[in-house]
Design a protein around this motif. Structure first.
Motif, PDB file in Angstrom:
ATOM      1  N   MET A   1       0.830  -1.209   0.000  1.00 52.81           N
ATOM      2  CA  MET A   1       0.000   0.000   0.000  1.00 52.81           C
ATOM      3  C   MET A   1       0.867   1.264   0.000  1.00 52.81           C
ATOM      4  SD  MET A   1      -3.143  -0.046   2.651  1.00 52.81           S
ATOM      5  CE  MET A   1      -4.776   0.405   2.229  1.00 52.81           C
ATOM      6  N   PHE A   3       1.049   4.415   1.383  1.00 51.51           N
ATOM      7  CA  PHE A   3       0.326   5.076   2.462  1.00 51.51           C
ATOM      8  C   PHE A   3       0.117   6.565   2.233  1.00 51.51           C
ATOM      9  CE2 PHE A   3       1.178   1.217   4.901  1.00 51.51           C
ATOM     10  CZ  PHE A   3      -0.043   1.069   5.506  1.00 51.51           C
ATOM     11  N   ILE A   6      -2.666   7.072  -0.284  1.00 47.91           N
ATOM     12  CA  ILE A   6      -3.947   6.702   0.324  1.00 47.91           C
ATOM     13  C   ILE A   6      -4.382   7.771   1.317  1.00 47.91           C
ATOM     14  CG2 ILE A   6      -5.061   5.044   1.886  1.00 47.91           C
ATOM     15  CD1 ILE A   6      -4.728   3.751  -0.693  1.00 47.91           C
ATOM     16  N   LYS A   7      -3.410   8.242   2.060  1.00 45.82           N
ATOM     17  CA  LYS A   7      -3.710   9.255   3.069  1.00 45.82           C
ATOM     18  C   LYS A   7      -4.280  10.511   2.420  1.00 45.82           C
ATOM     19  CE  LYS A   7      -1.267  11.211   7.008  1.00 45.82           C
ATOM     20  NZ  LYS A   7      -0.013  11.128   7.783  1.00 45.82           N
ATOM     21  N   LEU A  10      -7.783   9.755   1.187  1.00 43.32           N
ATOM     22  CA  LEU A  10      -8.696   9.633   2.323  1.00 43.32           C
ATOM     23  C   LEU A  10      -9.078  11.022   2.820  1.00 43.32           C
ATOM     24  CD1 LEU A  10     -10.065   7.657   4.301  1.00 43.32           C
ATOM     25  CD2 LEU A  10      -8.059   7.824   5.752  1.00 43.32           C
ATOM     26  N   SER A  98      -9.030  -3.192   7.102  1.00 37.52           N
ATOM     27  CA  SER A  98      -8.000  -2.855   8.092  1.00 37.52           C
ATOM     28  C   SER A  98      -8.577  -2.047   9.246  1.00 37.52           C
ATOM     29  CB  SER A  98      -6.877  -2.038   7.454  1.00 37.52           C
ATOM     30  OG  SER A  98      -6.422  -2.665   6.299  1.00 37.52           O
TER      31      SER A  98
END
Ligand code: SF4
Lengths: 419, 258
Positions: A1, A3, A6-7, A10, A98
């Motif tokens: 992933m 991160f 994704i962060k 998000l 998760s």
């Protein structure tokens, strides 16, 4: 992933989804069989609360905030100059799992801006839910927001994987919708609701005959209305609401005080206060309709179109209907007991139980936990009369308001009260 | 009637044995206290109560006859409150229930019935909060690990919830205050007691113990939490009412991540 990526996504896609207030995760019965992950058989759990006091129980995100439409009240609208992002299907699945495994959430609330077409978007939402159920053996809660205008076929499929479906009506009146979202048609909202309602009914009747019928949207459907964006009255809002409860077997209607997001002349200007008190009063009214057995017309009608802001709707009702009171706590039936200001659902049950054993007096009632401050003007019990028969409703209202304030005032003024 | 203080092992079966003995020996009870605590009554005689299974079963059976399953649950929950003196109130309620016609458990005008229901409610609330606020961290050896420090002894009543929810992952919930944990190994959940390394902490992802990526998920969750906030609606009083400060140190979304 990755991160960091994704962060960032998000960040953008949770931010855009936060205005949707439907967040509850209760009402589904999806038990964990075959040792899978998750269970939604209990009441929903709020795992945290935002700083504005709302429950966080679901990972609530948009799949994407790209949108081909331009609804004036929406941050995601085409003409808004904001950062855009889109999750891949697998990314949403991984995040959900998760978070769920760490006990951060009860499940997923997935919504989306409309990219390409309503069907195209809806289909992508369904893929997330299907993957979660079939590949991850996930029994947690899934709420999909249906895309207005999506086809019946997709609505049917969505309900097989989701616990709850919602179509947000957003604007409680037709005229308001026309003004703020001219590209959208009122029917685009109603049609999916109708489809979901019919599917639920059909699956229910089938499952009586055949045990193995899959569940269809077991937690039902909900909708949301934005409050205070157009000039609608509280009566307009609650009548729409009552209509949805009655005709679409709606499980919940949510009321979302409009948060100004742009300087559109059709809308309240930036910086206008969010009508939180009004929102709160609407929820109270909704609650009275669903749990206390009030008819909407008792609470709001042509002569009484706006809820009072300084007192709650139950007290307001009682003050407008003084002829029903006072009631004898030891005799009156449940229905009327429920209408006494200061006595909640739980206290009503306690009173009904306790009075089988003895006649209740003020002290008993106090211990049971009813709010004497209000209740005392509307009841009699096994003791001498408290007071005030022929005070006017307006004076009584002022008296009650004053009393509930003085409770707090005392705390600040302890020194003075010594003299 | 003799007036006595009962000392028991501090377990629920121990308490039920007290009830049995009190009835059998027609005792007048002035206190029921767990071992290790001092009695208040200076002049009462103290009796040690030895937990005996057949007595426990007998009392349970008769309680179930006199109480609804909710009533039994309320008694048990109030016991877990560990409120000093709660045992005597429970005993008092049991006597009242035995001495009266059915449904006395709902007589909220009776003081011990009301007290027990209040204590049970507090425990129920904490149970619910724990089910909400527990945050698992994934350890290197694939165990989802959480620590708690609840005011009341809720571990026995939250196990079922986590067992049915996380049936396919190994987990351990550890109560720091009572030095007792529940460990689920994909088959069954069992109590364990152990020494925890100091630096394992209550949030964060010390790489000595936790899986790679664990700390990222805590960051993601905090990120998510922060993005959901609507600034024009902030209401900290309400926030703190929902998430009391004493829980903050366990919540990664409230962690400063220094
Ligand atoms: S279609 Fe939906 S996402 Fe797009 S602008 Fe309208 S309300 Fe917003």
């Amino acid at each position: 992933m990755d991160f960091d990526r994704i962060k960032e996504k998000l960040n953008i896609l949770a931010d855009a989804a936060k205005y949707d207030v439907s967040c509850s995760s209760s009402g589904s019965k999806r038990t964990n069989t075959k040792k899978g992950l998750g269970d939604s058989s209990g009441m929903g759990i709020c795992h945290s609360y935002t700083q504005d006091g709302r429950c966080v129980s679901l990972l609530k995100i948009l799949l994407t905030n790209h949108c081909i439409f331009d609804c004036a009240y929406c941050v995601t609208r085409k003409s808004n100059d904001i950062k855009r992002a889109a999750f891949k299907v697998q990314e949403v699945v991984d995040l959900t799992i998760s978070f769920y495994r760490r006990n951060y959430i009860e499940g997923l609330f997935l919504s989306s801006g409309i990219f390409k077409s309503p069907d195209h978007t809806m289909e992508r939402l369904i893929r997330v839910a299907k993957k979660l159920r079939e590949e991850e053996n996930f029994n947690g809660y899934i709420h999909l927001k249906s895309i207005p205008g999506a086809s019946d076929e997709l609505m049917r499929e969505a309900g097989l994987y989701a616990d709850r479906l919602s179509v947000n009506i957003e604007i409680p009146t037709k005229s308001g919708l026309k003004l703020l979202a001219p590209e959208k048609k009122h029917e685009d909202f109603m049609k999916p609701m109708e489809k979901v309602k019919n599917e639920i009914i059909q699956y229910k009747s089938e499952s009586k005959l055949i045990k193995s019928t899959p569940k269809y949207a077991p937690a039902g459907q909900s909708t949301q209305m934005i409050v205070g964006a157009t000039g609608e009255s509280d009566r307009d809002i609650m009548y729409s609401s009552a209509f949805f409860y009655k005709n679409y077997n709606m499980k919940r209607v949510y009321y979302s005080g409009y948060v100004p997001i742009s300087n559109d002349p059709r809308l309240p200007a930036l910086g206008t206060q969010v009508p939180m008190m009004r929102e709160n009063r609407l929820y109270q009214t909704d609650w009275l309709m669903r749990f206390y057995g009030y008819d909407v017309r008792e609470l709001l009608n042509n002569d009484f179109q706006h809820l009072e802001m300084d007192i709650d709707p139950k007290l307001s009702y009682a003050l407008r209907n003084r002829h029903l009171f006072p009631v004898d706590i030891n005799k009156v039936d449940r229905q009327l007991l429920l209408r006494v200001p200061g006595i909640g659902l739980k206290s009503v049950n306690k009173i009904l139980q306790a009075r089988k054993f003895r006649k209740l007096n003020w002290e008993h009632l106090q211990k049971i936990g009813i709010s004497m401050n209000r209740a005392k003007y509307f009841i009699t019990c096994d003791a001498r009369e408290k007071e005030l028969k022929d005070v006017s409703s307006e004076n009584l209202k002022q008296l009650i308001i004053q009393n509930s304030f003085s409770k707090y005032r005392k705390e600040f003024n302890q020194q003075l009260s010594l003299f | 009637m003799k007036s006595v203080v009962l000392k028991y092992d501090g377990s629920f079966p121990g308490f039920l044995t007290c009830v049995f003995n009190a009835y059998e020996q027609k005792l007048e009870i002035t206190e029921i206290i767990p071992e290790g605590e001092d009695q208040k009554q200076l002049f009462s005689e103290t009796l040690e109560v030895i937990t005996e299974d057949f007595k426990v079963q007998r009392v349970l059976k008769s309680l179930k006859k006199k109480l609804s399953s909710n009533g039994v649950k309320r008694l048990y929950y109030s016991f877990l409150s560990e409120i000093p003196g709660i045992e005597l109130k429970m005993y008092d309620m049991i006597r009242y229930v035995y001495s009266s016609q059915e449904k006395a458990e709902l007589d909220y005008s009776h003081p011990s019935v009301l007290d027990i229901s209040k204590a049970a409610k507090q425990v129920g609330r904490e149970k619910h909060r724990m089910e909400a606020f527990i945050r698992f961290r994934l350890t290197k050896d694939d165990l989802y690990f959480a620590v708690i420090e609840p005011d009341f002894n809720v571990l026995p009543v939250i196990t079922k919830h986590f067992k049915s929810r996380y049936a396919d992952q190994r987990w351990l919930i550890y109560d720091l205050k009572r030095k007792l944990g529940v460990h689920y190994d994909l088959q069954k959940a069992e109590y364990v007691s152990m020494e925890l390394p100091e630096d394992i902490g209550i949030s964060g992802g010390n790489p000595d113990y936790f899986a790679e990526g664990e700390i990222y998920f805590q960051h993601l969750w905090k990120e998510y939490f922060d993005s959901t906030n609507i600034k024009s609606r902030v209401n900290m009083r309400l926030h703190i009412q929902h998430v009391p400060k004493r829980y903050w140190k366990y919540l990664s979304e409230k962690s400063p991540f220094a």
